[in-house]
Scaffold this motif. Structure first.
Motif, PDB file in Angstrom:
ATOM      1  N   CYS A 116       0.824  -1.026   0.027  1.00  0.00           N
ATOM      2  CA  CYS A 116       0.151   0.155  -0.243  1.00  0.00           C
ATOM      3  C   CYS A 116       0.849   1.419  -0.007  1.00  0.00           C
ATOM      4  N   THR A 141      -7.164   7.350  -8.554  1.00  0.00           N
ATOM      5  CA  THR A 141      -7.659   6.324  -8.647  1.00  0.00           C
ATOM      6  C   THR A 141      -6.609   5.255  -8.135  1.00  0.00           C
ATOM      7  N   ILE A 148      -6.278   5.881  -4.374  1.00  0.00           N
ATOM      8  CA  ILE A 148      -7.363   5.094  -3.379  1.00  0.00           C
ATOM      9  C   ILE A 148      -7.540   3.665  -3.414  1.00  0.00           C
ATOM     10  N   LEU A 149      -6.859   3.164  -4.725  1.00  0.00           N
ATOM     11  CA  LEU A 149      -6.998   1.630  -4.449  1.00  0.00           C
ATOM     12  C   LEU A 149      -6.079   1.257  -3.459  1.00  0.00           C
ATOM     13  N   LEU A 178      -5.132   2.527  -0.897  1.00  0.00           N
ATOM     14  CA  LEU A 178      -5.674   2.630   0.495  1.00  0.00           C
ATOM     15  C   LEU A 178      -6.790   1.811   0.571  1.00  0.00           C
ATOM     16  N   ILE A 179      -7.513   1.294  -0.311  1.00  0.00           N
ATOM     17  CA  ILE A 179      -8.312   0.260   0.101  1.00  0.00           C
ATOM     18  C   ILE A 179      -7.862  -0.941   0.111  1.00  0.00           C
ATOM     19  N   VAL A 180      -6.909  -1.252  -0.434  1.00  0.00           N
ATOM     20  CA  VAL A 180      -6.153  -2.509  -0.202  1.00  0.00           C
ATOM     21  C   VAL A 180      -5.417  -2.555   0.878  1.00  0.00           C
ATOM     22  N   VAL A 232      -6.296  -0.740   3.793  1.00  0.00           N
ATOM     23  CA  VAL A 232      -7.401  -0.944   4.769  1.00  0.00           C
ATOM     24  C   VAL A 232      -7.662  -2.481   4.801  1.00  0.00           C
ATOM     25  N   ALA A 233      -8.279  -3.148   3.709  1.00  0.00           N
ATOM     26  CA  ALA A 233      -8.684  -4.370   3.721  1.00  0.00           C
ATOM     27  C   ALA A 233      -7.828  -5.406   4.154  1.00  0.00           C
ATOM     28  N   GLN A 242      -8.106  -6.369   8.236  1.00  0.00           N
ATOM     29  CA  GLN A 242      -8.765  -7.715   8.376  1.00  0.00           C
ATOM     30  C   GLN A 242      -7.505  -8.594   9.067  1.00  0.00           C
ATOM     31  N   ILE A 245      -4.638   4.017   8.526  1.00  0.00           N
ATOM     32  CA  ILE A 245      -4.891   2.542   8.473  1.00  0.00           C
ATOM     33  C   ILE A 245      -4.680   1.797  10.015  1.00  0.00           C
TER      34      ILE A 245
END
Ligand SMILES: Nc1ncnc2c1ncn2[C@@H]1O[C@H](COP(=O)(O)OP(=O)(O)O)[C@@H](O)[C@H]1O
Ligand SMILES: [Mg+2]
Lengths: 377, 237
Positions: free
Chosen positions: A26, A259, A262-263, A265-267, A269-270, A274, A355
């Motif tokens: 990330c 984009t 943000i991708l 960031l999402i990766v 966080v996920a 998790q 995160i």
């Protein structure tokens, strides 16, 4: 107990590796993409940075530094007449066609420096002297020209000749300057000779460069010149940011890079959220045992935070380190661009911090609600 | 045995809300545990033994009655005080050992001391000494999964003893062990945990270890139904 917490984390190698890889990936993604974005933005301001004059005067309709709307020659004298102007000189910039020895063409940006002063001259000469521009037919080329011509099988050195719009050009120097957004080589020459290279036209003045007298700021001077009809005067830094803002607003560049960021960031966080949740979940039984043995809630909270932030710190270090290495080696050739100002790692650090806080919060919520009596179950 | 009371439980009531009904796990249970003895709490599964143990060590709140541990009234202590009280006075041996799989034997054992704020080096030194006492001198650096069940239980015992608590609480300490290891565990507890100024309370329904008890408290359905000095006197349902 922080020591114990870190041992529990580091020795849970599978989850630890997962966490660090997730955060490193990330960080790398965001850092690398942001740096390429910054690099591209720097390219858009190459002319401003290479020339470096304090105040730039352009046609009133110009919106950014790479847009040239030719003005009348008289504008130089009008600028000179403004109170507080120490000096004002013309600058020509235009895209022209160079014809090489083998008959092939190459678009180049001819930069015509004021013949008397050579104001805006390149700072870094790797061969020859800029003063030799006063010799007949002489030009100074940048490293991009050398590179582009080399790829076409032509070696450029002092004395090499080629043609610009059918007029002779002889290389008397090679310089190293920032490359431009479209990657056309810069060819420096004098203002008068640049006009000979250019196609004849009524208006040929691209910019008037000016500097303030002592005691007057560049911004102040720009404001004064700006009052003249038909021209716009912009201080150098303002022009720099104006140009970057223009590219951000008028091109798809920020969207495509945004984009990817943000991708990332999402990766992050996920994966991190998790995995960390799983890590805490798997350790709940032991955390409950600590609680039964008399660990305070604050102690357990500190343990979870230490775990979350240490993986964050390590993942961030690896990610940013890789991005920097990537930038320095793989992209050293300047294409694609790579520029990592301190704001980029600082921004990525904030995201990673977010995160980690997010992950830790999920873990903490569980730990705080934990009943120590569950250890007896 | 000096007959001084270490733990006194008087008419304690504790219930759990299970959906729309309440389950009463303790319905007015009373007992006394003395210094220098091993007290066993026995009874069928689900009769409230673990619940009783949990309220004694303050990990569960109770609704009625009174519990005093070393002359402190648990019902009157604030949460933070109880946590601290546990940290300093109680050693735990859990049914599933609850050893941290990613920590070595010596690290596991040192935890109660580290929780008390002792430096790691000092805590681990003390932990080593205790492990040596229980015969695990060679296994300092082993992780729990490299040890047999009996060895893991000895590590757990070391962890319960390392900070020299005055009350040692064991929930089904032999449930996960074969009978030989269970026997050894009780011998070890008797030899190293039991001191004149200490009290050991063991919850179990493993009749093979009853002979190790100094006294036995029998429970059924949330009540204490008898105190016995000898396991042969236990009432059989
Ligand atoms: N956390 C809980 N929530 C609901 N019911 C519980 C809980 N803990 C224990 N109980 C109930 O209380 C009773 C006594 O349980 P426990 O003390 O664990 O018995 P034992 O240890 O003797 O097997 C059981 O009926 C059990 O289902
Ligand atoms: Mg039980």
């Amino acid at each position: 107990m922080l020591n114990i917490a870190l041992k529990m984390l580091f020795r849970d190698s599978a989850k630890y590796a997962m966490l660090v890889c997730g955060l490193a990936f990330c960080s790398l993604l965001m850092c690398q993409q942001s740096s390429v974005f910054c690099g591209l933005m720097m390219w858009t301001t190459a002319t401003v940075r290479n020339i470096g004059a304090p105040v730039w005067v352009v046609d009133a309709k110009v919106e950014q530094a790479n847009e040239v709307i030719p003005m009348r020659q008289i504008e130089v004298d009008r600028v000179r007449s403004v109170q507080g102007v120490a000096w004002a000189v013309p600058l020509y910039i235009g895209i022209e066609q160079a014809r090489l020895g083998d008959g092939s063409f190459q678009n180049v940006q001819v930069v015509g420096l004021d013949t008397g002063t050579l104001t805006g001259r390149p700072m870094n000469m790797t061969a020859g002297r800029i003063e030799d521009l006063r010799l007949p037919d002489s030009v100074v080329v940048d490293q991009v020209a050398v590179e582009k011509f080399r790829r076409k099988g032509i070696k450029i050195e002092l004395g090499t000749t080629f043609e610009i719009n059918d007029k002779a050009a002889r290389v008397v120097g090679i310089c190293r300057v920032s490359r431009s957004f479209l990657g056309q080589p810069y060819i420096y020459t004098t203002y008068d000779r640049a006009l000979q290279y250019a196609k004849p036209s009524r208006k040929q003045l691209s910019y008037v460069l000016a500097a303030p007298m002592p005691g007057i700021s560049a911004k102040e001077l720009a404001a004064r010149i700006d009052k003249l009809d038909g021209v716009r005067a912009i201080e150098r830094d303002d022009l720099f940011w104006m140009t970057i803002r223009w590219y951000i607003k008028n091109t798809g560049i920020p969207i495509s890079f945004g984009t990817v960021v943000i991708l990332g960031l999402i990766v992050g966080v996920a994966i991190a959220g998790q995995t960390f949740y799983l890590f805490v979940h798997d350790n709940l039984r032991f955390l409950a045992a600590f609680k039964a043995m008399g660990a305070r809630n604050s102690t357990l909270a500190a343990m979870v935070l230490a775990q979350a932030f240490s993986v964050g710190f390590i993942g961030y270090g690896i990610g940013v380190g890789l991005a920097a290495w990537f930038g320095n080696t793989v992209l050293a050739k300047e294409a694609p661009p790579f520029f990592m100002p301190w704001q980029v790692p600082a921004f990525v650090a904030c995201v990673i911090l977010f995160i980690c806080s997010f992950s830790a919060l999920i873990g903490l919520a569980k730990v705080m609600r934990l009943e120590p009596a569950v250890v007896f179950r | 045995m000096n007959n001084k009371i270490a733990v006194r439980v008087e008419n304690v009531v504790k219930s759990f809300s299970g959906g729309d009904s309440r389950v009463f796990a303790l319905k007015g249970a009373s007992l006394e545990a003395r210094f220098g003895e091993i007290l066993m709490i026995v009874g069928p599964s689900g009769c409230g033994k673990t619940t009783l143990l949990s309220v004694i060590c303050g990990t569960l709140k109770f609704e009625e009655g009174k519990i005093t541990v070393f002359d402190k009234d648990l019902g009157k202590m604030r949460n933070g005080e109880i946590t601290r009280f546990r940290r300093e006075n109680i050693g735990f041996i859990f049914q599933q050992f609850n050893l941290i799989p990613t920590l070595t034997a010596v690290e596991n054992v040192s935890i109660p001391l580290i929780l008390q704020g002792r430096p790691t080096a000092e805590a681990e030194k003390k932990a080593r000494a205790v492990l040596e006492e229980v015969g695990l001198g060679e296994k300092f650096k082993s992780y729990p999964n490299q040890l047999s069940g009996g060895q893991q239980q000895r590590v757990a015992i070391s962890r319960a003893l390392v900070h020299e608590p005055r009350l040692i609480i064991c929930d089904e300490p032999t449930a996960a062990l074969d009978s030989a290891s269970g026997h050894k565990t009780l011998e070890l507890l008797k030899a190293s945990a039991l001191k004149p100024d200490r009290c050991v309370i063991i919850v179990t329904h493993d009749s093979r270890i009853y002979p190790f008890a100094d006294r036995i408290v029998q429970m059924d359905d949330g009540h204490v139904i008898g105190h016995f000095d000898d396991h042969t006197q236990l009432q059989h349902a």
